[in-house]
Enzyme design. Sequence first.
Site, PDB file in Angstrom:
ATOM      1  N   ALA A  95      34.911  48.303  40.023  1.00 19.19           N
ATOM      2  CA  ALA A  95      35.304  47.292  41.010  1.00 19.19           C
ATOM      3  C   ALA A  95      34.262  46.936  42.066  1.00 19.19           C
ATOM      4  O   ALA A  95      34.345  45.862  42.656  1.00 19.19           O
ATOM      5  CB  ALA A  95      36.583  47.740  41.709  1.00 19.19           C
ATOM      6  N   ASP A 126      35.429  52.967  41.118  1.00 15.96           N
ATOM      7  CA  ASP A 126      33.993  52.825  40.867  1.00 15.96           C
ATOM      8  C   ASP A 126      33.388  54.212  40.776  1.00 15.96           C
ATOM      9  O   ASP A 126      33.880  55.169  41.394  1.00 15.96           O
ATOM     10  CB  ASP A 126      33.298  52.012  41.949  1.00 15.96           C
ATOM     11  CG  ASP A 126      31.932  51.514  41.486  1.00 15.96           C
ATOM     12  OD1 ASP A 126      31.889  50.433  40.867  1.00 15.96           O
ATOM     13  OD2 ASP A 126      30.921  52.212  41.695  1.00 15.96           O
ATOM     14  N   CYS A 130      28.832  39.897  33.226  1.00 16.96           N
ATOM     15  CA  CYS A 130      27.949  38.840  33.737  1.00 16.96           C
ATOM     16  C   CYS A 130      26.717  38.734  32.833  1.00 16.96           C
ATOM     17  O   CYS A 130      25.584  38.657  33.313  1.00 16.96           O
ATOM     18  CB  CYS A 130      27.562  39.084  35.187  1.00 16.96           C
ATOM     19  SG  CYS A 130      26.737  40.660  35.510  1.00 16.96           S
TER      20      CYS A 130
END
Length: 458
Positions: free
Chosen positions: A270, A293, A392
Amino acid sequence: MNSDKQKRKLTNARELALLVLNRVEQDRSYSNLLLNQMLRKHKLQPGDKALVTQIVYGTIQRLNTIDFFLDRFVNKGVHKLETWVKNLLRLSFYQLYYLERIPPHAVVDEAVRIAKSRGHSGVAGMVNAVLRNVLRQEGRLVIPEEIPTTEQIALRHSHPRWLVERWAEQYGLRVAEQICGANNGTPHTSVRVNTLSLSRDELIGQMRQNGLRVMPSPLAPSGVIVEGGGNMADTRWYREGMLTIQDESSMLVAEIADPKPGMRVLDCCAAPGGKTTHLAEKMHDRGEVWAGDLHPHKVRLIAEQARRLHLHSVRALASDARELPGKFEAESFDCIVLDAPCTGFGVIRRKPDLKWFKDERDVAALSSLQYDILRKIQSLLKPGGTLVYSTCTIGEEENGNIIKKFLREFPDFAPDTGKLYALPEEIRNKLAVDGMVQILPQQYNSDGFFIAKLRKRG
């Protein structure tokens, strides 16, 4: 300003650029983080900050093209030089070849002066000779037409050839070149409005009243594009929790997840919390958003963002995502978001050093890690729940291939092809076909992003 002061300021800018480039190469520091750190430490005027930023990013962006041409003028090749000498020639070549507003003699003179101050007269003489030779032959510095097309693209847009070849195989030569060209563009600033505080139109109105040039994002329903507004983290809107700085493509993850108030949601990887807080906002801050995380200091960033945005539903914890099934009951979440660790090739425009730091081995290693996380966290999803996988990056190995493999192994999951009407038609249509969408960086001038939406059968 007299010429002596101007010369000294430009020298400081170039010396700082050289320092950053050396650290990036020697320590593999991320250029964006290091540059911001160095600019805060060294108090420069806005024009000098802009020059340092342009030189650093421009030199890194164009690295293999610069080296390709410099090799013609350096005995035994530029890679045989000491790091600082190599980077001094690189940043000087970048200014001579790519920038028009700086006088060539100023670039050469400053490079020679820096070489004398850091080395000795022999190094300074070599730097002077190389750069003056570059100036004499500048008109002949062109990409050869007889080399393979993928190599031409790699040199024209300064990308590793192996990466160009992968994109060409997947998307075709024309699109591969468009991707490379977009990666060398300047990223714009976009922010996400906290709709629990005000509407997008209200935020845009306030910004325009304060003289900012802004427009609603054509991609993200809560996004606002800001032109020339400076660092948005320094604004009242940021401090008071009215907005989050986030790329438009990244905003789509929570939009596609589409969580409802009262749900229990898990965000597996996160940090720094952009997607986590967006999920909480879409839930009207009612329910639970667990944000995990691996690194404790990054978990603190998530908690800080939630406090700044006045969100009470966020619960942050430090954990390897693969170990989350040991911390929660099976089938206890209505929605799971996995923004998986990836090569990041969709954000090269923001982090140009990524294309030089990563190689084909990283793609294979990260693909394995992504699948391992995905197959482990799926057990936490309730029947009928939603699983959103995103990265990404823009290669099939880390995206579509992962999802196809997962669906073969876990037949109780299926693509969620329901339409989301708040999104652009092109994206809605792609999701409606196979539950997956790949955004390329040239399509919306945003980050390259992959998002897949799956549903667990009830």
